[in-house]
Design a protein around this motif. Structure first.
Motif, PDB file in Angstrom:
ATOM      1  N   THR A 279      90.708  44.784  26.976  1.00  9.72           N
ATOM      2  CA  THR A 279      91.387  45.586  28.010  1.00  9.72           C
ATOM      3  C   THR A 279      91.707  47.004  27.584  1.00  9.72           C
ATOM      4  N   GLU A 280      91.535  47.354  26.301  1.00  7.56           N
ATOM      5  CA  GLU A 280      91.966  48.670  25.815  1.00  7.56           C
ATOM      6  C   GLU A 280      90.913  49.279  24.907  1.00  7.56           C
ATOM      7  N   TYR A 281      91.069  50.572  24.636  1.00  9.60           N
ATOM      8  CA  TYR A 281      90.178  51.273  23.713  1.00  9.60           C
ATOM      9  C   TYR A 281      90.934  52.406  23.047  1.00  9.60           C
ATOM     10  N   ASN A 282      90.390  52.863  21.918  1.00 11.22           N
ATOM     11  CA  ASN A 282      90.964  53.967  21.154  1.00 11.22           C
ATOM     12  C   ASN A 282      90.186  55.241  21.483  1.00 11.22           C
ATOM     13  N   GLU A 283      90.866  56.241  22.029  1.00 12.57           N
ATOM     14  CA  GLU A 283      90.179  57.449  22.488  1.00 12.57           C
ATOM     15  C   GLU A 283      89.515  58.199  21.339  1.00 12.57           C
ATOM     16  N   LEU A 284      90.247  58.429  20.250  1.00 10.28           N
ATOM     17  CA  LEU A 284      89.677  59.181  19.124  1.00 10.28           C
ATOM     18  C   LEU A 284      88.563  58.403  18.441  1.00 10.28           C
ATOM     19  N   ALA A 285      88.729  57.099  18.316  1.00  9.84           N
ATOM     20  CA  ALA A 285      87.677  56.295  17.697  1.00  9.84           C
ATOM     21  C   ALA A 285      86.406  56.317  18.530  1.00  9.84           C
ATOM     22  N   SER A 286      86.537  56.391  19.852  1.00  7.54           N
ATOM     23  CA  SER A 286      85.357  56.432  20.720  1.00  7.54           C
ATOM     24  C   SER A 286      84.590  57.740  20.563  1.00  7.54           C
ATOM     25  N   LEU A 287      85.259  58.794  20.104  1.00 10.03           N
ATOM     26  CA  LEU A 287      84.587  60.072  19.898  1.00 10.03           C
ATOM     27  C   LEU A 287      84.104  60.245  18.461  1.00 10.03           C
ATOM     28  N   TYR A 288      84.929  59.840  17.488  1.00  8.82           N
ATOM     29  CA  TYR A 288      84.573  60.049  16.090  1.00  8.82           C
ATOM     30  C   TYR A 288      83.581  59.019  15.568  1.00  8.82           C
ATOM     31  N   LEU A 289      83.736  57.773  15.945  1.00  5.23           N
ATOM     32  CA  LEU A 289      82.953  56.683  15.362  1.00  5.23           C
ATOM     33  C   LEU A 289      81.704  56.344  16.160  1.00  5.23           C
ATOM     34  N   ALA A 290      81.480  57.022  17.266  1.00  9.87           N
ATOM     35  CA  ALA A 290      80.268  56.799  18.046  1.00  9.87           C
ATOM     36  C   ALA A 290      79.182  57.781  17.620  1.00  9.87           C
ATOM     37  N   ASP A 291      77.949  57.473  17.969  1.00 11.43           N
ATOM     38  CA  ASP A 291      76.866  58.409  17.718  1.00 11.43           C
ATOM     39  C   ASP A 291      77.096  59.692  18.507  1.00 11.43           C
ATOM     40  N   SER A 292      76.486  60.774  18.019  1.00 12.94           N
ATOM     41  CA  SER A 292      76.690  62.063  18.678  1.00 12.94           C
ATOM     42  C   SER A 292      76.196  62.044  20.114  1.00 12.94           C
ATOM     43  N   ASP A 293      75.023  61.458  20.355  1.00 14.83           N
ATOM     44  CA  ASP A 293      74.505  61.430  21.719  1.00 14.83           C
ATOM     45  C   ASP A 293      75.356  60.554  22.632  1.00 14.83           C
ATOM     46  N   ARG A 294      75.904  59.464  22.086  1.00 11.44           N
ATOM     47  CA  ARG A 294      76.759  58.604  22.899  1.00 11.44           C
ATOM     48  C   ARG A 294      78.088  59.294  23.205  1.00 11.44           C
ATOM     49  N   ALA A 295      78.640  59.993  22.218  1.00 11.84           N
ATOM     50  CA  ALA A 295      79.907  60.697  22.435  1.00 11.84           C
ATOM     51  C   ALA A 295      79.750  61.809  23.465  1.00 11.84           C
ATOM     52  N   ILE A 296      78.648  62.533  23.395  1.00  9.73           N
ATOM     53  CA  ILE A 296      78.465  63.625  24.347  1.00  9.73           C
ATOM     54  C   ILE A 296      78.203  63.093  25.747  1.00  9.73           C
ATOM     55  N   ARG A 297      77.548  61.949  25.873  1.00  5.39           N
ATOM     56  CA  ARG A 297      77.363  61.341  27.197  1.00  5.39           C
ATOM     57  C   ARG A 297      78.697  60.869  27.769  1.00  5.39           C
ATOM     58  N   GLN A 298      79.583  60.376  26.917  1.00  8.11           N
ATOM     59  CA  GLN A 298      80.902  59.992  27.394  1.00  8.11           C
ATOM     60  C   GLN A 298      81.677  61.192  27.918  1.00  8.11           C
ATOM     61  N   LEU A 299      81.584  62.314  27.228  1.00  7.09           N
ATOM     62  CA  LEU A 299      82.278  63.510  27.685  1.00  7.09           C
ATOM     63  C   LEU A 299      81.662  64.065  28.957  1.00  7.09           C
ATOM     64  N   PHE A 300      80.379  63.897  29.125  1.00  9.13           N
ATOM     65  CA  PHE A 300      79.692  64.415  30.307  1.00  9.13           C
ATOM     66  C   PHE A 300      79.892  63.523  31.542  1.00  9.13           C
ATOM     67  N   HIS A 301      79.893  62.219  31.359  1.00  8.24           N
ATOM     68  CA  HIS A 301      79.700  61.322  32.502  1.00  8.24           C
ATOM     69  C   HIS A 301      80.879  60.442  32.844  1.00  8.24           C
ATOM     70  N   PHE A 302      81.928  60.396  32.016  1.00 11.76           N
ATOM     71  CA  PHE A 302      83.093  59.636  32.433  1.00 11.76           C
ATOM     72  C   PHE A 302      83.754  60.344  33.603  1.00 11.76           C
ATOM     73  N   ARG A 303      83.913  59.637  34.695  1.00 12.81           N
ATOM     74  CA  ARG A 303      84.341  60.263  35.941  1.00 12.81           C
ATOM     75  C   ARG A 303      85.840  60.571  35.901  1.00 12.81           C
TER      76      ARG A 303
END
Length: 503
Positions: A279-303
């Motif tokens: 039910t939960e996630y860590n915001e910083l971990a989702s950016l730091y510990l993810a691949d660069s392409d995955r992190a940038i897609r999250q920043l681009f496409h999360f509504r």
């Protein structure tokens, strides 16, 4: 580790740029360089360093092209079939092939063939021609074709999912056929571009200071190795300690009705570090510990359109990612590892742009007045990249090819141009400053010609004012000693003008 022959570093693009300008350093396009780049970039990316693959890809493409044109790059000087084509064995053809290889490298990294051609035109080749245009076009087209072939081989060459090593994901309109932004928001995009240009100027200044320190104190190969190891440890500690200290667990989006499959998959990729994974996630971990392409897609496409109070990344999390990540990118650039700056600048710029969009929605009390935060993230990525590299046409086309959405043409053009203008007001581009810092014999554009001839217009100067009656001629083949003697014999008098009899 990749070396620095004659002062050239490991970034790739500055070295190719000075090579195409006429600096013939064989090590730049040697087989040894290809091996170092190919192996080094694998370990550098696996180490989680803030760097990109496009710089080494450009260099690798240039090495392959140079070897094919000369027929000796991959055979250590042994005569091959390629070497019998003497028409290709000259400096001009070699530079043209290197330019084509650079275009192919960009096309392979971003899946942007037209952007690769424009990159060679804008940042690479100093001598452009119609023949070089269609050669680069053909190489970039061939590169993307083989990307399609390899990507669809498992499905017997059916439909392709992606053609790029670094993907921006799928962009689409969130409001039917309307654009994702209002026309009055172009002024806000212009502000984002100016701020991104300022950030890029600060980045280039800090990189220059670090290079100065590195030149004085990190000179031996052992110190350079220790420097790389220390940076890897520091980046690893940063990317693990900051998510650990971020005690806040954010609830996962529940109401995803109307969300695309891409957005739903991105939700599944969120990192639940020290949180309930269901039910939960860590915001910083989702950016730091993810691949660069995955992190940038999250920043681009999360509504985050602002019509409700739900947001996937808070302003504090975006700020705590943007500042340390960009600082580590400053330290990493110029070390003895193959690295590019496209991916770090795009990722940090996306975090900056999304931070701006998030703050605007907060000020608007979630009334949905402004565009979604993903649009501002895209503008931020373009602005910071342009502020660092000072690219305009090729950067805009590469981003458009990577997004596949033409609704962003005008905002991207305004953002990129404003970032370049503001950045040029403070410093020069990263690649040019890197070349000047290494004191490479790079021939800049002569911007002082109008100042020198300020007293006379060019059309008012006669031939007699710039020519001499005593013309000194030379034979097609002469020794260096004979040329030196002629230059010494006909040395112009001190303070004399162009038409006073000097050769």
């Amino acid at each position: 580790m990749c070396g620095e022959p004659n002062g050239c570093g490991c970034a790739g693009i500055p070295e190719i740029k000075c090579y195409l300008n006429g600096l013939d350093i064989p090590q730049l396009v040697s087989f040894r360089t290809l091996v170092c780049k190919a192996i080094g970039i694998v370990f550098a990316c696996a180490a989680g360093l803030p760097l990109g693959k496009e710089g080494p890809m450009v260099h690798i493409g240039a090495v392959i092209a140079a070897g094919i044109s000369q027929g000796e790059g991959f055979t250590c000087g042994v005569d091959t079939t390629f070497s019998r084509f003497q028409d290709l064995r000259n400096d001009r053809e070699k530079r043209d092939f290197v330019a084509c290889g650079a275009a192919a490298g960009v096309a392979a990294a971003f899946g942007a063939p037209i952007g690769g051609v424009l990159f060679s035109l804008e940042e690479g080749a100093s001598f452009w021609s119609t023949k070089l245009t269609w050669r680069c076009f053909f190489c970039a087209m061939t590169t993307v074709f083989f990307l399609y072939v390899f990507d669809t081989a498992h499905s017997l060459f059916g439909h392709s999912d992606t053609t790029a090593m670094f993907s921006f994901g799928e962009f689409f309109s969130l409001q039917g056929e309307e654009t994702n932004y209002s026309m009055w928001e172009l002024s806000l995009f212009l502000f984002v571009g100016c701020f991104g240009g300022f950030v890029g100027a600060c980045f280039n200044t800090i990189v220059h200071q670090i290079h100065t320190f590195r030149t004085r104190y990190v000179v031996s190969i052992y110190r350079r190795l220790l420097e790389v190891m220390a940076i890897v440890v520091l980046m690893t500690a940063t990317s693990t300690l900051l998510p650990y200290l971020w005690k806040k667990c954010t609830p996962l989006p529940v109401d995803m009705e109307g969300w695309s499959d891409q957005e739903k998959n991105l939700v599944e990729d969120l990192v639940p570090l020290y949180c309930d994974g269901e039910t939960e996630y860590n915001e910083l971990a989702s950016l730091y510990l993810a691949d660069s392409d995955r992190a940038i897609r999250q920043l681009f496409h999360f509504r985050e359109v602002g019509d409700h109070n739900v947001s996937t990344f808070s302003s504090a999390a975006l700020f705590m990612f943007f500042v340390p990540y960009l600082a580590m990118a400053c330290v990493t650039y110029g070390t003895a590892v193959p690295a590019g700056m496209f991916v770090p600048s795009l990722l940090s710029g996306a975090a900056l742009g999304r931070l701006v969009g998030h703050l605007l929605h907060k000020l608007d009390n979630a009334h949905g007045t402004f565009a979604d935060s993903g649009t501002y993230a895209l503008m931020g990525a373009a602005s910071v990249t342009s502020g660092i590299a000072r690219m305009t046409i090729s950067l805009t086309v590469m981003i458009l090819e990577a997004t596949g959405d033409m609704q962003y043409v005008l905002p991207l053009m305004l953002t990129v141009l404003s970032a370049r203008l503001v950045g040029n007001f403070f410093t020069e581009g990263l690649y040019d400053s890197h070349i000047h810092f290494k004191r490479l014999p790079f021939l800049d554009e002569d911007d002082n010609m109008p100042v020198i001839l300020a007293s006379q217009e060019l059309h008012e100067i006669s031939v007699a004012e710039i020519m001499t009656k005593r013309v000194v001629t030379m034979t097609p083949q002469m020794t260096v000693g004979d040329v030196w003697d002629i230059l010494q014999e006909h040395r112009p008098a001190s303070g004399s003008g162009g038409g006073s009899g000097g050769s």
